[in-house]
Write a protein that holds these residues in place. Structure first.
Motif, PDB file in Angstrom:
ATOM      1  N   GLU A   1      -6.015   0.460  -7.230  1.00 50.97           N
ATOM      2  CA  GLU A   1      -5.073   1.265  -8.004  1.00 50.97           C
ATOM      3  C   GLU A   1      -4.297   0.305  -8.887  1.00 50.97           C
ATOM      4  OE1 GLU A   1      -5.138   4.558  -7.738  1.00 50.97           O
ATOM      5  OE2 GLU A   1      -6.523   4.544  -6.062  1.00 50.97           O
ATOM      6  N   GLY A   2      -3.340   0.805  -9.598  1.00 51.52           N
ATOM      7  CA  GLY A   2      -2.538  -0.032 -10.467  1.00 51.52           C
ATOM      8  C   GLY A   2      -1.406  -0.750  -9.742  1.00 51.52           C
ATOM      9  N   ALA A   3      -1.364  -0.679  -8.442  1.00 51.01           N
ATOM     10  CA  ALA A   3      -0.285  -1.286  -7.665  1.00 51.01           C
ATOM     11  C   ALA A   3      -0.314  -2.812  -7.790  1.00 51.01           C
ATOM     12  CB  ALA A   3      -0.410  -0.883  -6.208  1.00 51.01           C
ATOM     13  N   PRO A   4       0.840  -3.457  -7.595  1.00 51.90           N
ATOM     14  CA  PRO A   4       0.898  -4.929  -7.693  1.00 51.90           C
ATOM     15  C   PRO A   4      -0.103  -5.631  -6.767  1.00 51.90           C
ATOM     16  CG  PRO A   4       3.117  -4.024  -7.601  1.00 51.90           C
ATOM     17  CD  PRO A   4       2.166  -2.880  -7.356  1.00 51.90           C
ATOM     18  N   ALA A   5      -0.286  -5.129  -5.561  1.00 50.91           N
ATOM     19  CA  ALA A   5      -1.222  -5.775  -4.632  1.00 50.91           C
ATOM     20  C   ALA A   5      -2.639  -5.731  -5.188  1.00 50.91           C
ATOM     21  CB  ALA A   5      -1.162  -5.111  -3.259  1.00 50.91           C
ATOM     22  N   ALA A   6      -3.016  -4.615  -5.807  1.00 51.05           N
ATOM     23  CA  ALA A   6      -4.358  -4.502  -6.376  1.00 51.05           C
ATOM     24  C   ALA A   6      -4.530  -5.481  -7.535  1.00 51.05           C
ATOM     25  CB  ALA A   6      -4.617  -3.074  -6.837  1.00 51.05           C
ATOM     26  N   LYS A   7      -3.504  -5.629  -8.340  1.00 51.48           N
ATOM     27  CA  LYS A   7      -3.572  -6.585  -9.458  1.00 51.48           C
ATOM     28  C   LYS A   7      -3.697  -8.011  -8.941  1.00 51.48           C
ATOM     29  CE  LYS A   7      -1.114  -3.653 -12.693  1.00 51.48           C
ATOM     30  NZ  LYS A   7       0.110  -3.439 -13.455  1.00 51.48           N
ATOM     31  N   LEU A   8      -2.977  -8.325  -7.880  1.00 52.57           N
ATOM     32  CA  LEU A   8      -3.075  -9.657  -7.281  1.00 52.57           C
ATOM     33  C   LEU A   8      -4.466  -9.903  -6.701  1.00 52.57           C
ATOM     34  CD1 LEU A   8       0.415  -9.857  -5.568  1.00 52.57           C
ATOM     35  CD2 LEU A   8      -0.472 -11.474  -7.279  1.00 52.57           C
TER      36      LEU A   8
ATOM     37  N   LEU B   1      -2.030  -9.381   0.208  1.00 56.19           N
ATOM     38  CA  LEU B   1      -1.981  -8.870   1.579  1.00 56.19           C
ATOM     39  C   LEU B   1      -0.559  -8.812   2.119  1.00 56.19           C
ATOM     40  CD1 LEU B   1      -5.200 -10.538   3.006  1.00 56.19           C
ATOM     41  CD2 LEU B   1      -4.801  -8.093   2.591  1.00 56.19           C
ATOM     42  N   ALA B   2       0.320  -9.678   1.632  1.00 53.74           N
ATOM     43  CA  ALA B   2       1.731  -9.612   2.036  1.00 53.74           C
ATOM     44  C   ALA B   2       2.363  -8.330   1.490  1.00 53.74           C
ATOM     45  CB  ALA B   2       2.484 -10.837   1.542  1.00 53.74           C
ATOM     46  N   LYS B   3       1.953  -7.938   0.290  1.00 50.89           N
ATOM     47  CA  LYS B   3       2.497  -6.715  -0.317  1.00 50.89           C
ATOM     48  C   LYS B   3       1.835  -5.466   0.257  1.00 50.89           C
ATOM     49  CE  LYS B   3       3.686  -8.758  -4.788  1.00 50.89           C
ATOM     50  NZ  LYS B   3       5.119  -8.620  -4.738  1.00 50.89           N
TER      51      LYS B   3
ATOM     52  N   ASN C   1      -5.002  -3.883   1.860  1.00 50.29           N
ATOM     53  CA  ASN C   1      -5.766  -4.035   0.625  1.00 50.29           C
ATOM     54  C   ASN C   1      -7.124  -4.655   0.951  1.00 50.29           C
ATOM     55  OD1 ASN C   1      -6.799  -5.462  -1.825  1.00 50.29           O
ATOM     56  ND2 ASN C   1      -5.029  -4.435  -2.740  1.00 50.29           N
ATOM     57  N   LEU C   2      -8.152  -3.814   0.932  1.00 53.54           N
ATOM     58  CA  LEU C   2      -9.487  -4.259   1.338  1.00 53.54           C
ATOM     59  C   LEU C   2     -10.096  -5.254   0.366  1.00 53.54           C
ATOM     60  CD1 LEU C   2     -11.016  -0.924   2.688  1.00 53.54           C
ATOM     61  CD2 LEU C   2      -9.810  -2.711   3.922  1.00 53.54           C
ATOM     62  N   SER C   3      -9.790  -5.131  -0.910  1.00 46.94           N
ATOM     63  CA  SER C   3     -10.318  -6.078  -1.882  1.00 46.94           C
ATOM     64  C   SER C   3      -9.792  -7.484  -1.605  1.00 46.94           C
ATOM     65  CB  SER C   3      -9.951  -5.632  -3.302  1.00 46.94           C
ATOM     66  OG  SER C   3     -10.484  -6.519  -4.244  1.00 46.94           O
ATOM     67  N   ALA C   4      -8.506  -7.594  -1.292  1.00 45.51           N
ATOM     68  CA  ALA C   4      -7.918  -8.895  -0.967  1.00 45.51           C
ATOM     69  C   ALA C   4      -8.472  -9.428   0.354  1.00 45.51           C
ATOM     70  CB  ALA C   4      -6.398  -8.787  -0.908  1.00 45.51           C
TER      71      ALA C   4
ATOM     72  N   TYR D   1     -11.590 -11.025   8.728  1.00 48.13           N
ATOM     73  CA  TYR D   1     -11.293 -10.233   7.516  1.00 48.13           C
ATOM     74  C   TYR D   1     -12.429  -9.264   7.202  1.00 48.13           C
ATOM     75  CZ  TYR D   1      -7.115 -12.923   6.596  1.00 48.13           C
ATOM     76  OH  TYR D   1      -5.864 -13.485   6.702  1.00 48.13           O
ATOM     77  N   PHE D   2     -13.670  -9.724   7.343  1.00 52.00           N
ATOM     78  CA  PHE D   2     -14.801  -8.836   7.077  1.00 52.00           C
ATOM     79  C   PHE D   2     -14.835  -7.678   8.090  1.00 52.00           C
ATOM     80  CE2 PHE D   2     -16.750 -12.911   5.364  1.00 52.00           C
ATOM     81  CZ  PHE D   2     -16.457 -12.605   4.048  1.00 52.00           C
ATOM     82  N   GLU D   3     -14.553  -8.001   9.342  1.00 50.65           N
ATOM     83  CA  GLU D   3     -14.530  -6.954  10.373  1.00 50.65           C
ATOM     84  C   GLU D   3     -13.454  -5.910  10.087  1.00 50.65           C
ATOM     85  OE1 GLU D   3     -16.356  -9.423  14.175  1.00 50.65           O
ATOM     86  OE2 GLU D   3     -14.194  -9.490  13.817  1.00 50.65           O
ATOM     87  N   LYS D   4     -12.275  -6.362   9.646  1.00 58.55           N
ATOM     88  CA  LYS D   4     -11.203  -5.416   9.300  1.00 58.55           C
ATOM     89  C   LYS D   4     -11.629  -4.508   8.155  1.00 58.55           C
ATOM     90  CE  LYS D   4      -7.413  -8.459  10.676  1.00 58.55           C
ATOM     91  NZ  LYS D   4      -6.350  -9.355  10.175  1.00 58.55           N
TER      92      LYS D   4
END
Length: 190
Positions: free
Chosen positions: A32-39, A63-65, A69-72, A92-95
């Protein structure tokens, strides 16, 4: 001649991806356009540019935000895997796969981790699942070709190397793998 590339080019011309193609190339999660997605996107750009420290910083900040966030998560997993930190990467992959069981990227990452741990059969099972779910040559094809060759199952490696060479005829590694599989199989014939 690469069928996947032809499909991507056609989708680009139409300005629309089919659900099958989207599943193959889209990172897990719903950006999405959220800051975490941009990061997370920034992290991927840095990772692909070979800027590991910047990528790690972006992924961890994302991930802190947004801890979900699966992409991160997926990006950080690959960064860690490529840095030799298999155990940490695996988590991380398992999560990611807990949330999106059919996500190709994390599935490939987990398979690579399992292979590093000496669990070739489990890695092969994941790559086979990837190939069944995603048409055309993909990371699962590469994983299966090499894993089957390394376990001396050349009859199983051969069709995957044939697909790889057909899609990338100039790739010397794939051509060598194909010739090795053919040679091993010729040696088994009576």
């Amino acid at each position: 001649d690469d069928e996947s590339l032809k499909q991507l080019m056609a989708a680009t011309e139409k300005g629309q991806l089919s659900p099958e193609l989207r599943k193959q190339i889209e990172p897990p999660g719903k950006p999405e356009g959220a800051p975490a997605a941009k990061l997370a996107m920034e992290g991927w750009r840095n990772l692909n540019a070979g800027k590991a420290r910047s990528a790690e910083r972006s992924f961890r900040e994302a991930l802190a935000k947004d801890p979900d966030n699966l992409s991160a998560m997926n990006g950080l997993g690959f960064l860690l895997l490529n840095s030799g930190k298999t155990d940490e990467a695996k988590s991380y992959f398992e999560k990611c796969l807990e949330r999106e069981p059919d996500a190709a990227g994390p599935m490939n990452g987990l398979a690579r981790c399992l292979k590093e741990e000496g669990k070739a059969d489990e890695a092969i099972a994941l790559w086979e699942k990837m190939c069944k779910q995603n048409a055309g040559v993909n990371a699962g094809t590469v994983g299966l070709a090499t894993a089957y060759a390394e376990t001396k199952q050349f009859d199983k490696a051969l069709p995957y190397y044939e697909q790889l060479v057909k899609s990338q005829p100039e790739n010397e590694e794939y051509k060598r793998g194909l010739e090795e599989a053919k040679k091993a199989l010729r040696g088994k014939q009576p």
